[in-house]
Design an enzyme around this catalytic site. Structure first.
Site, PDB file in Angstrom:
ATOM      1  N   LYS A   1     -14.604   8.028  -3.500  1.00 26.69           N
ATOM      2  CA  LYS A   1     -15.982   8.298  -2.724  1.00 26.69           C
ATOM      3  C   LYS A   1     -16.327   9.816  -3.109  1.00 26.69           C
ATOM      4  O   LYS A   1     -17.846   9.924  -3.330  1.00 26.69           O
ATOM      5  CB  LYS A   1     -15.657   8.528  -1.162  1.00 26.69           C
ATOM      6  CG  LYS A   1     -14.906   7.086  -0.588  1.00 26.69           C
ATOM      7  CD  LYS A   1     -14.483   6.978   0.777  1.00 26.69           C
ATOM      8  CE  LYS A   1     -13.717   5.684   1.137  1.00 26.69           C
ATOM      9  NZ  LYS A   1     -13.017   5.635   2.048  1.00 26.69           N
TER      10      LYS A   1
ATOM     11  N   HIS B   1       0.762  -1.210  -0.048  1.00 26.00           N
ATOM     12  CA  HIS B   1      -0.010   0.106   0.004  1.00 26.00           C
ATOM     13  C   HIS B   1       0.704   1.353   0.067  1.00 26.00           C
ATOM     14  O   HIS B   1       0.386   2.223   0.070  1.00 26.00           O
ATOM     15  CB  HIS B   1      -1.090   0.052   1.155  1.00 26.00           C
ATOM     16  CG  HIS B   1      -1.815  -1.015   1.154  1.00 26.00           C
ATOM     17  ND1 HIS B   1      -3.147  -1.055   0.814  1.00 26.00           N
ATOM     18  CD2 HIS B   1      -1.846  -2.286   1.744  1.00 26.00           C
ATOM     19  CE1 HIS B   1      -3.958  -1.963   0.986  1.00 26.00           C
ATOM     20  NE2 HIS B   1      -3.192  -2.764   1.559  1.00 26.00           N
TER      21      HIS B   1
ATOM     22  N   THR C   1      -8.606   6.413  -1.878  1.00 25.90           N
ATOM     23  CA  THR C   1      -9.864   5.891  -1.751  1.00 25.90           C
ATOM     24  C   THR C   1     -10.656   7.001  -1.579  1.00 25.90           C
ATOM     25  O   THR C   1     -11.946   7.062  -2.174  1.00 25.90           O
ATOM     26  CB  THR C   1      -9.862   4.572  -0.986  1.00 25.90           C
ATOM     27  OG1 THR C   1      -9.487   5.148   0.288  1.00 25.90           O
ATOM     28  CG2 THR C   1      -9.382   3.651  -1.466  1.00 25.90           C
TER      29      THR C   1
ATOM     30  N   LYS D   1       0.777  14.216   0.841  1.00 24.60           N
ATOM     31  CA  LYS D   1      -0.349  14.644   0.630  1.00 24.60           C
ATOM     32  C   LYS D   1      -0.694  16.069   0.356  1.00 24.60           C
ATOM     33  O   LYS D   1      -1.800  16.425  -0.185  1.00 24.60           O
ATOM     34  CB  LYS D   1      -1.431  14.087   1.434  1.00 24.60           C
ATOM     35  CG  LYS D   1      -1.665  12.512   1.567  1.00 24.60           C
ATOM     36  CD  LYS D   1      -2.406  12.201   2.820  1.00 24.60           C
ATOM     37  CE  LYS D   1      -2.295  10.663   3.083  1.00 24.60           C
ATOM     38  NZ  LYS D   1      -2.926   9.803   2.089  1.00 24.60           N
TER      39      LYS D   1
ATOM     40  N   LYS E   1      -8.181  13.700   4.747  1.00 21.95           N
ATOM     41  CA  LYS E   1      -7.255  12.464   4.652  1.00 21.95           C
ATOM     42  C   LYS E   1      -6.498  12.672   5.627  1.00 21.95           C
ATOM     43  O   LYS E   1      -6.021  13.790   6.368  1.00 21.95           O
ATOM     44  CB  LYS E   1      -6.693  12.440   3.234  1.00 21.95           C
ATOM     45  CG  LYS E   1      -5.868  13.816   3.010  1.00 21.95           C
ATOM     46  CD  LYS E   1      -5.548  13.592   1.447  1.00 21.95           C
ATOM     47  CE  LYS E   1      -6.642  13.775   0.435  1.00 21.95           C
ATOM     48  NZ  LYS E   1      -6.449  12.836  -0.639  1.00 21.95           N
ATOM     49  N   ARG E   2      -5.546  11.695   6.032  1.00 21.94           N
ATOM     50  CA  ARG E   2      -4.511  11.918   6.927  1.00 21.94           C
ATOM     51  C   ARG E   2      -3.595  13.097   6.694  1.00 21.94           C
ATOM     52  O   ARG E   2      -3.278  13.241   5.544  1.00 21.94           O
ATOM     53  CB  ARG E   2      -3.656  10.605   7.201  1.00 21.94           C
ATOM     54  CG  ARG E   2      -4.487   9.592   8.008  1.00 21.94           C
ATOM     55  CD  ARG E   2      -4.884  10.031   9.338  1.00 21.94           C
ATOM     56  NE  ARG E   2      -3.671  10.006  10.295  1.00 21.94           N
ATOM     57  CZ  ARG E   2      -3.381   9.126  11.166  1.00 21.94           C
ATOM     58  NH1 ARG E   2      -3.752   7.733  11.348  1.00 21.94           N
ATOM     59  NH2 ARG E   2      -2.030   9.173  11.759  1.00 21.94           N
TER      60      ARG E   2
HETATM   61  C1  LIG Z   1       4.055   0.691  10.156  1.00 25.47           C
HETATM   62  C2  LIG Z   1       3.448   1.999  10.033  1.00 25.47           C
HETATM   63  C3  LIG Z   1       2.580   2.009   8.850  1.00 25.47           C
HETATM   64  C4  LIG Z   1       1.080   1.804   9.229  1.00 25.47           C
HETATM   65  C5  LIG Z   1       0.014   1.962   8.049  1.00 25.47           C
HETATM   66  C6  LIG Z   1       0.523   2.107   6.719  1.00 25.47           C
HETATM   67  C7  LIG Z   1      -0.231   1.900   5.745  1.00 25.47           C
HETATM   68  C8  LIG Z   1       0.080   1.394   4.225  1.00 25.47           C
HETATM   69  C9  LIG Z   1      -0.665   3.370   5.218  1.00 25.47           C
HETATM   70  C10 LIG Z   1      -1.926   3.532   4.207  1.00 25.47           C
HETATM   71  O1  LIG Z   1      -2.915   3.720   4.949  1.00 25.47           O
HETATM   72  N1  LIG Z   1      -1.603   3.529   2.988  1.00 25.47           N
HETATM   73  C11 LIG Z   1      -2.747   3.895   2.197  1.00 25.47           C
HETATM   74  O2  LIG Z   1      -3.432   2.676   1.532  1.00 25.47           O
HETATM   75  C12 LIG Z   1      -4.518   3.113   0.859  1.00 25.47           C
HETATM   76  C13 LIG Z   1      -5.202   1.841   0.657  1.00 25.47           C
HETATM   77  O3  LIG Z   1      -4.571   1.106  -0.359  1.00 25.47           O
HETATM   78  C14 LIG Z   1      -4.163   3.909  -0.330  1.00 25.47           C
HETATM   79  O4  LIG Z   1      -5.262   4.050  -1.035  1.00 25.47           O
HETATM   80  C15 LIG Z   1      -3.258   4.938  -0.172  1.00 25.47           C
HETATM   81  O5  LIG Z   1      -2.973   5.613  -1.234  1.00 25.47           O
HETATM   82  C16 LIG Z   1      -2.066   4.752   0.871  1.00 25.47           C
HETATM   83  O6  LIG Z   1      -1.620   5.996   1.316  1.00 25.47           O
HETATM   84  C17 LIG Z   1       2.015   2.267   6.637  1.00 25.47           C
HETATM   85  C18 LIG Z   1       2.821   2.222   7.601  1.00 25.47           C
END
Ligand SMILES: CCc1ccc([C@H](C)CC(=O)N[C@@H]2O[C@H](CO)[C@@H](O)[C@H](O)[C@H]2O)cc1
Length: 809
Positions: free
Chosen positions: A658, A359, A654, A552, A546-547
């Protein structure tokens, strides 16, 4: 007794009303005259839950009997939100429930707001998992979601003097109606200790800490309740409840020590979705839920099968990013140490069962575990990973391909385990989440692996569930579509294109615009309720939700806002398109620069919103505690969707899907799924600006000097100067120096490089928005052209390309 499979006898409003009454009395134990809103909400939820349970049992029986291949979705995060309205709509009993509530004298909408969000996730990855659960049920795919039942989900965000403040989130106080504790469904999970061999191939792991994983099940009903799957979340509990000896000696704290230590594992969600911090507790969380899930999967498999070697025929396991990647070593451990298969055999069966979704390409987000820490917590797994790495390297060397061994090593410099590499080597399929992202995976982080295994990487562009993100959150648009094209689109969203022809139909257009306007009035009321700001609901609602993250580029949006503010002040008499800038998003608690950008947005809002020269020409609303429920109010009311990440950095997005589905026009870069959205809505119905991913790569190579850009762009320079001359922080002129310095010196996220293109595009938006008819046409075309971004289509893709299962519906 239920009618034909899945078809419950038609529920009447009267029957439901009596069911709620009975729940209030016998389950909540309250007399209606003394019941609180929370009591009624619990009674209501329990009565709806009963409607789900019937179909749940049937689905579970049918999945078992059908001997069909089962999908297991392992995720550290499930960003579910609220469940009551979702269940009511999916079961198709909304009319009965609303009537019953009216007859009971309770306000259904108010009841819905009683439920707290299950905020068991950070952002995109967690919400995607929740949308996937809805789609797997809707498609009738026998599936389980596995995760952690955190006592505390993602923190509650509050603003103190414009600064983000985090408060613990406490969802369990008010929404336990949707879970069933399965005390009997518990597994032991071990940590640390020693490994010993008896010389006859048997391996013993004497752990120095063991906890119990207890299951909590939540039924996930699909559209029309045709199929109900299970989300099983694990809570960590002590093996022995209390050290009575110590307690009797009055040593109460240490008597409870083991209990506290055990329960700490599922205590709280790590609020970080940017950097893999490498904390021991995080590793224990990842192993805890992965081990419990794999033990549960094997137990269920062996109920109907006795040959463990045939596991891949019946089981497909999806790893949601690298967070469950320990599954590669854990499944191998169980197959080798408990079922005594040879390592090569155990490895191949494991690889045939597992697949991995990536992701993010952000280096700091790719998990790497220090080998010493790893060996201390998981000594047997360290051995197994060393075996996998050694044998994989040997096999690769034998193939003489132009790959660098360093790039394909799982254990780097003997000191770090690259979980992305372990997941890749231990998987049958690896997928990206948008076409561009998947290509970039092949060209960057997984370049050498792609050379070695050219068929392993596939693309599965993300999607969203149209139930929650249109049917449930936008009743006005729902009604219009049901009237115009029936309800086929709800579980086959590409049918929504049937309404595209109405884009030029005046009465449809008016109704569409009226629905949007009603949603904007509702959001305006919510903005006033939350932050006391009055906004004009006829203004252009420009939304970035978004976060908080530098890639971003909320900062680019704030800089444009400042430049617009300055332009209006210079010429208030000119023709301005009234605009409301709406921001929502949490920053990881340790992410200082992101928190400072929140402060900047709040400081800019304070000045702009109180500037008499500006009036209603521009308002800035920074909404605290952005979560799933707030998104459900903001998204239907949006006119413009901000998707402005540095190209190549947003894996998919995503929120973009939406917002487009709810009729917002996108202003964005050619990044992530924006590229595919642009392809489907057409160039006239989207605002693309800025550098492409290739441009960015080229600029990185050549080196970029932001100074020159800023000096040659007075609009940009004027905005940056205002950031550091106290215009927005008279009480602390230097507050944003660091933010400005980063722009002047490095600007890694190329905010300055894209500013002018973005600013000009926003001015085009201003002009276009004034042509309401044309804007509404384009808005309708967005809604009707993005049906492909349904998570049902995404799950059909996984079913075919990754899991080898056949959807039932
Ligand atoms: C280990 C810390 C950590 C936790 C969560 C993440 C996630 C991968 C971050 C995340 O939410 N990524 C997002 O995933 C979405 C679903 O596929 C994508 O649409 C977003 O572009 C992506 O930033 C990375 C690192």
């Amino acid at each position: 007794a239920a009618g034909s499979a899945g078809q419950a006898p038609a529920l009447t409003a009267e029957a439901f009303r009596e069911a709620v009454r009975a729940k209030l009395k016998y389950a909540v134990g309250k007399d209606p005259s003394r019941a609180t809103a929370k009591d009624w909400s619990m009674a209501l939820s329990l009565a709806v839950r009963d409607q789900v349970v019937e179909r749940w049992f049937e689905s579970t029986k049918a999945s078992h009997a059908g001997q069909k291949k089962h999908v297991y979705y392992l995720s550290m995060e499930f960003l579910i939100g609220r469940l009551l309205n979702d269940a009511v709509c999916n079961l198709g009993i909304e009319a009965q429930v609303r009537t019953a509530c009216a007859e009971l004298g309770i306000d259904y909408q108010a009841q819905l707001e009683q439920e707290s969000d299950a905020a068991l996730g950070n952002g995109g990855l967690g919400r995607l998992a929740a949308c996937f659960m809805d789609s797997m049920s809707t498609l009738g795919i026998p599936a389980h979601g596995y995760g952690i039942r955190y006592d505390h989900g993602l923190f509650r965000q509050r603003f103190h003097d414009g600064w983000q403040v985090e408060e613990p989130e406490d969802w369990l106080v008010s929404s336990r109606a949707w879970e069933f504790e399965r005390a009997e469904m518990a597994y032991l999970v071990k940590f640390g200790g020693q490994i010993s061999f008896d010389g006859h191939g048997a391996t013993y792991w004497r752990a120095d800490e063991t906890v119990k994983a207890v299951a909590y099940d939540t039924p996930i009903a699909g559209w029309k309740g045709r199929h109900v799957n299970t989300l099983r979340l694990w809570a960590s509990r002590p093996v022995e409840v209390l050290d009575l000896g110590r307690f009797n000696h009055g040593d109460y704290m240490s008597a409870a020590e083991k209990t506290i230590r055990a329960e700490t594992i599922s205590r709280v969600l790590y609020p970080d979705d940017t950097t893999a911090e490498g904390k021991e507790l995080r590793l224990k969380q990842e192993y805890f839920f992965t081990s419990a899930s794999l033990q549960d999967i094997l137990r269920r498999y062996l109920e109907d099968n006795d040959d463990i070697r045939k596991l891949p025929e019946q089981v497909a396991i999806q790893m949601n990013d690298t967070h469950p990647a320990i599954a590669v070593a854990e499944l191998m451990r169980i197959l080798a140490d408990d079922y005594r298969l040879t390592f090569p055999e155990a490895f191949e069966i494991t690889r045939q069962c597992l697949s991995y979704t990536n992701h993010t390409l952000m280096p700091e987000a790719l998990e790497r575990w220090n080998t010493n820490l790893f060996r201390k917590v998981l000594p047997r797994h360290m051995q197994i990973i060393e075996w996998i790495d050694y044998h994989h390297l040997a096999e690769v060397q034998g193939r003489n391909l132009p790959v660098s061994l360093d790039n394909i090593r799982i254990i780097e410099w003997g000191s770090e385990i690259k979980m992305g590499s372990l997941a890749f080597v231990g998987s049958r399929r690896v997928n990206g989440v948008s076409a561009l992202h998947t290509e970039l995976m092949k060209q960057t982080v997984f370049k050498d692996y792609h050379l070695l295994y050219p068929d392993r990487i596939v693309n599965e562009t993300n999607g969203i569930t149209p139930r929650r993100w249109l049917y449930e959150c936008n009743p006005g648009l729902r009604a219009l579509l049901l009237e115009a094209i029936g309800d086929g689109w709800v579980d086959n969203l590409e049918k929504i294109e049937d309404a595209a022809k109405f884009a030029t139909d005046a009465s449809f257009r008016d109704k569409f615009a009226a629905a949007k306007q009603a949603n904007k009035v509702r959001l305006a009321a919510e903005i006033e309720r939350r932050i006391g700001l009055r906004v004009d609901p006829t203004a252009l609602f420009d939304v970035q939700i978004k976060r908080m993250h530098e890639y971003k580029r909320q900062l680019l949006n704030v800089l444009e806002t400042i430049a617009l503010y300055q332009a209006i002040r210079r010429g208030p008499g000119a023709e301005w398109t009234p605009r409301v800038k709406i921001f929502g998003g949490k920053a990881a608690p340790g992410y200082q620069i992101a928190k400072r950008i929140i402060k900047l947005a709040n400081d800019v809002a304070r000045v702009v919103n109180n500037d008499p020269i500006i009036g209603d020409r521009l308002k800035v609303a920074v909404l605290p505690n952005y979560n799933v429920s707030l998104a459900e109010v903001i998204i239907p009311a949006a006119d413009l969707s901000e998707q402005i990440s540095t190209a190549g950095m947003e894996a998919s997005g995503t929120g973009n899907m939406k917002l487009a589905l709810n009729g917002a026009l996108t202003i964005g870069t050619l990044d992530g799924a924006n590229v595919e959205i642009a392809e489907r809505v057409g160039p006239d119905n989207i605002y693309i600006f800025g550098l492409t991913a290739d441009d960015v790569a080229g600029l990185r190579q050549r080196g970029y000097n932001p100074n020159a850009t800023i000096d040659s762009d007075p609009t940009l320079k004027g905005a940056i100067d205002a950031m550091v001359n106290g215009t927005f922080s008279p009480d602390d002129h230097g507050r944003f120096n660091e933010v400005a310095d980063r722009l002047w010196h490095t600007d890694w996220f190329l905010v300055t490089a894209d500013f002018q293109s973005y600013f000009q595009t926003q001015r085009t938006v201003d002009v276009d928005y004034r042509d309401k008819t044309r804007w509404t046409e384009r808005s309708i075309l967005n809604t009707t052209k993005v049906g492909w971004f349904s998570s049902d289509r995404t799950i059909r893709g996984y079913s075919k390309d990754v899991w080898g299962v056949e959807p039932n519906f």
